[in-house]
Enzyme design. Structure first.
Site, PDB file in Angstrom:
ATOM      1  CB  CYS A 166     -11.044  -7.558   3.201  1.00 25.30           C
ATOM      2  SG  CYS A 166      -9.859  -8.833   2.692  1.00 25.30           S
ATOM      3  CG  ASP A 193      -1.547   5.542   3.197  1.00 24.11           C
ATOM      4  OD1 ASP A 193      -0.891   4.500   3.143  1.00 24.11           O
ATOM      5  OD2 ASP A 193      -1.930   6.058   4.271  1.00 24.11           O
ATOM      6  CG  HIS A 244      -6.788 -11.369   3.197  1.00 19.95           C
ATOM      7  ND1 HIS A 244      -6.788 -10.141   3.815  1.00 19.95           N
ATOM      8  CD2 HIS A 244      -6.014 -12.180   3.964  1.00 19.95           C
ATOM      9  CE1 HIS A 244      -6.071 -10.211   4.925  1.00 19.95           C
ATOM     10  NE2 HIS A 244      -5.587 -11.429   5.040  1.00 19.95           N
ATOM     11  CG  HIS A 286      -0.255  -2.533   1.915  1.00 18.85           C
ATOM     12  ND1 HIS A 286      -0.471  -3.407   2.954  1.00 18.85           N
ATOM     13  CD2 HIS A 286       0.566  -1.570   2.410  1.00 18.85           C
ATOM     14  CE1 HIS A 286       0.175  -2.984   4.030  1.00 18.85           C
ATOM     15  NE2 HIS A 286       0.830  -1.869   3.721  1.00 18.85           N
TER      16      HIS A 286
HETATM   17  P1  5GP Z   1       2.098  -0.447   6.185  1.00 23.11           P
HETATM   18  O1  5GP Z   1       2.684   0.324   7.322  1.00 23.11           O
HETATM   19  O2  5GP Z   1       1.342  -1.680   6.637  1.00 23.11           O
HETATM   20  O3  5GP Z   1       3.082  -0.754   5.084  1.00 23.11           O
HETATM   21  O4  5GP Z   1       1.058   0.527   5.523  1.00 23.11           O
HETATM   22  C1  5GP Z   1      -0.289   0.598   5.881  1.00 23.11           C
HETATM   23  C2  5GP Z   1      -0.832   1.889   5.336  1.00 23.11           C
HETATM   24  O5  5GP Z   1      -2.243   1.795   5.312  1.00 23.11           O
HETATM   25  C3  5GP Z   1      -0.477   3.119   6.169  1.00 23.11           C
HETATM   26  O6  5GP Z   1       0.271   4.033   5.376  1.00 23.11           O
HETATM   27  C4  5GP Z   1      -1.831   3.672   6.601  1.00 23.11           C
HETATM   28  O7  5GP Z   1      -1.865   5.079   6.589  1.00 23.11           O
HETATM   29  C5  5GP Z   1      -2.772   3.071   5.586  1.00 23.11           C
HETATM   30  N1  5GP Z   1      -4.121   2.843   6.067  1.00 23.11           N
HETATM   31  C6  5GP Z   1      -4.459   2.168   7.203  1.00 23.11           C
HETATM   32  N2  5GP Z   1      -5.797   2.128   7.339  1.00 23.11           N
HETATM   33  C7  5GP Z   1      -6.320   2.810   6.271  1.00 23.11           C
HETATM   34  C8  5GP Z   1      -7.653   3.121   5.860  1.00 23.11           C
HETATM   35  O8  5GP Z   1      -8.640   2.755   6.504  1.00 23.11           O
HETATM   36  N3  5GP Z   1      -7.781   3.824   4.709  1.00 23.11           N
HETATM   37  C9  5GP Z   1      -6.716   4.228   3.965  1.00 23.11           C
HETATM   38  N4  5GP Z   1      -6.969   4.901   2.851  1.00 23.11           N
HETATM   39  N5  5GP Z   1      -5.442   3.945   4.329  1.00 23.11           N
HETATM   40  C10 5GP Z   1      -5.247   3.253   5.461  1.00 23.11           C
HETATM   41 ZN    ZN Z   2      -7.798  -8.387   3.509  1.00 24.79          ZN
END
Ligand code: 5GP
Ligand code: ZN
Length: 137
Positions: free
Chosen positions: A8, A31, A47, A100
Site C-alpha cells: 500500500c 521485486d 488492499h 500479489h
Molecule cells: P511473497 O513471498 O509474499 O510471495 O513475495 C513477497 C515479495 O515482495 C518478495 O519477493 C520480496 O522480495 C518482495 N518485496 C518485499 N518488500 C518489498 C519492497 O519494499 N519493495 C519491492 N520492490 N519488493 C518487495
Molecule cells: Zn496493502
C-alpha cells in the site's frame, strides 16, 4: 490502504519502487529481490491480503494485467520461458500480506523448483478430495 502495508505504501508513492506498469486497478514493479533477471510483481491497488479475501472479479482482473505484463517481460527481456507464481498463506511462502503475483523469467537449469513429487494417491483418495472440494463450490 492498510496501515503498515508495504505494498500500500508503494502504491501511495510513500516508498520508492521501480514501476513498469500501472492502471486504475493494479500496478507492476520490480521485486526488490531479483532472484532471476526480471522478477516483477503485479499488485492490485485495493488492499486484500490474499486470494481468500479478494473479490473473484478483482482476482480475474489481476491476472489479466499479469498476462499483459508477462508478455512484455517476454518480449522485452527475451527469456526462453516464464513462470507465474501467487502465494497465499505463510506455508505457501507468502511474506507480504497484500495480494500479489510474481512473474519470474526462467532459463534451463536455473535451479528454480517446486516440489512435484507424486503422492501416488489412489482413485478412492482422489474422489474423497474431489468431493470435499465440490461440496464447497
Ligand atoms: P511473497 O513471498 O509474499 O510471495 O513475495 C513477497 C515479495 O515482495 C518478495 O519477493 C520480496 O522480495 C518482495 N518485496 C518485499 N518488500 C518489498 C519492497 O519494499 N519493495 C519491492 N520492490 N519488493 C518487495
Ligand atoms: Zn496493502
Amino acid at each position: 490502504m492498510a496501515a503498515d502495508c508495504i505494498f500500500c505504501s508503494i502504491i501511495e508513492g510513500n516508498i520508492p519502487a521501480t514501476r513498469v506498469y500501472e492502471d486504475a486497478d493494479a500496478i507492476a514493479f520490480m521485486d526488490r529481490t531479483q532472484t532471476v533477471p526480471g522478477h516483477v510483481l503485479i499488485v492490485p491497488r485495493q488492499h486484500a491480503a490474499n486470494l481468500f479475501e479478494v473479490d473473484p472479479q478483482a482476482y480475474a482482473r489481476l491476472f489479466a494485467v499479469t498476462a499483459q505484463v508477462a508478455r512484455a517481460v517476454k518480449a522485452g527481456l527475451n527469456p526462453p520461458a516464464i513462470s507465474v507464481l501467487q502465494n497465499n498463506g505463510r506455508e505457501a511462502g507468502q511474506t507480504v500480506d497484500h495480494l500479489h503475483v510474481h512473474i519470474l523469467t526462467r532459463e534451463a537449469h536455473d535451479g528454480y523448483r517446486m516440489n512435484w513429487d507424486d503422492l501416488h494417491a489412489n482413485s478412492e483418495q482422489l474422489e474423497r478430495w474431489a468431493a470435499s472440494i465440490r461440496e464447497n463450490l
